[in-house]
Design a protein around this motif. Structure first.
Motif, PDB file in Angstrom:
ATOM      1  N   ASP A 142       0.821  -1.215   0.000  1.00 23.66           N
ATOM      2  CA  ASP A 142       0.000   0.000   0.000  1.00 23.66           C
ATOM      3  C   ASP A 142       0.853   1.262   0.000  1.00 23.66           C
ATOM      4  O   ASP A 142       0.441   2.300   0.518  1.00 23.66           O
ATOM      5  CB  ASP A 142      -0.939   0.003   1.212  1.00 23.66           C
ATOM      6  N   LYS A 143       2.062   1.155  -0.547  1.00 24.99           N
ATOM      7  CA  LYS A 143       2.974   2.299  -0.558  1.00 24.99           C
ATOM      8  C   LYS A 143       3.530   2.540  -1.950  1.00 24.99           C
ATOM      9  O   LYS A 143       3.778   1.588  -2.704  1.00 24.99           O
ATOM     10  CB  LYS A 143       4.166   2.056   0.382  1.00 24.99           C
ATOM     11  N   GLN A 144       3.774   3.796  -2.256  1.00 30.26           N
ATOM     12  CA  GLN A 144       4.486   4.147  -3.482  1.00 30.26           C
ATOM     13  C   GLN A 144       5.995   3.963  -3.287  1.00 30.26           C
ATOM     14  O   GLN A 144       6.706   3.585  -4.207  1.00 30.26           O
ATOM     15  CB  GLN A 144       4.195   5.611  -3.867  1.00 30.26           C
ATOM     16  N   PHE A 145       6.454   4.263  -2.062  1.00 26.73           N
ATOM     17  CA  PHE A 145       7.883   4.207  -1.734  1.00 26.73           C
ATOM     18  C   PHE A 145       8.053   3.548  -0.369  1.00 26.73           C
ATOM     19  O   PHE A 145       7.088   3.356   0.368  1.00 26.73           O
ATOM     20  CB  PHE A 145       8.481   5.623  -1.736  1.00 26.73           C
ATOM     21  N   LEU A 146       9.285   3.223  -0.007  1.00 23.86           N
ATOM     22  CA  LEU A 146       9.524   2.517   1.250  1.00 23.86           C
ATOM     23  C   LEU A 146       9.003   3.278   2.461  1.00 23.86           C
ATOM     24  O   LEU A 146       8.485   2.675   3.397  1.00 23.86           O
ATOM     25  CB  LEU A 146      11.025   2.247   1.426  1.00 23.86           C
TER      26      LEU A 146
END
Length: 202
Positions: A142-146
């Motif tokens: 559910d994330k674009q980035f870490l």
């Protein structure tokens, strides 16, 4: 500043981050095989350990180790949001990620580059890497980035070591979140510029 690097090595991550930060720097080729600098001098005179990256500041101060260099660069350009503010829990989360990438991912790739490592040993590393990337796939669900919605220095580091999966035969098939994340990072202009500068893309 000078960044001593070897094409495609872990020094690619500070190279990416310097470009993301928009900071002026001079890339200095320090091949890990020959350790000969462009002027013919010995890189061991710069870094007695012989590896990259090494960041040399304008006053001659030298900083070793990728995670330390990444955070230093991020703190030089705070408006770029490459790292959370020092002393905050998000900053410790960033350090948590950098430590995980360095110890669980980066170091697990090392045996795969060792020509003297038996296949049995390499297979153990590949199995460990697959399990770590399966866990990462869940973390990126559910994330674009870490770190959430913003690119951070941890993304630059993980991208760099994940690039080693294909040439070393580490299986990342079916990990849709990891592969989508990797494609997002690869498409960033600063990343493309760094890859091109190191001769890794046309």
């Amino acid at each position: 500043m000078k960044l001593y690097y070897s094409p495609g090595a872990c020094s690619l991550s500070p190279h990416i981050v310097l470009r993301e930060a928009g900071l002026a720097f001079e890339p200095v080729l320090a091949p890990t095989k020959t350790h000969k600098l462009p002027d013919g001098s010995d890189y061991y005179a710069v870094n007695p350990l012989g590896y990259v990256p090494m960041l040399e500041l304008d006053d001659g101060t030298r900083l070793r180790e990728g995670p330390a260099i990444l955070q230093y660069i991020a703190d030089l350009a705070p408006t770029k949001n490459l790292a959370p503010a020092n002393g905050t829990m998000p900053r410790y989360r960033l350090q948590e990620w950098l430590t995980f990438i360095g110890t669980e991912i980066h170091k697990s790739f090392s045996p795969l580059f060792n020509p003297g490592m038996p296949d049995e040993g390499k297979n153990i590393s590949k199995t460990k890497l697959r399990s770590r990337y399966e866990w990462l796939d869940g973390q990126l669900a559910d994330k674009q980035f870490l770190m959430g919605e913003h690119f951070s220095v941890a993304d630059g580091y993980l991208f760099t070591v994940t690039n080693w999966a294909k040439p070393t035969g580490v299986d990342l098939s079916g990990l849709e979140n990891v592969n989508a994340w990797h494609a997002r990072i690869a498409a960033r202009p600063a990343v493309q510029d760094a890859l091109k500068a190191e001769g890794l893309t046309k």
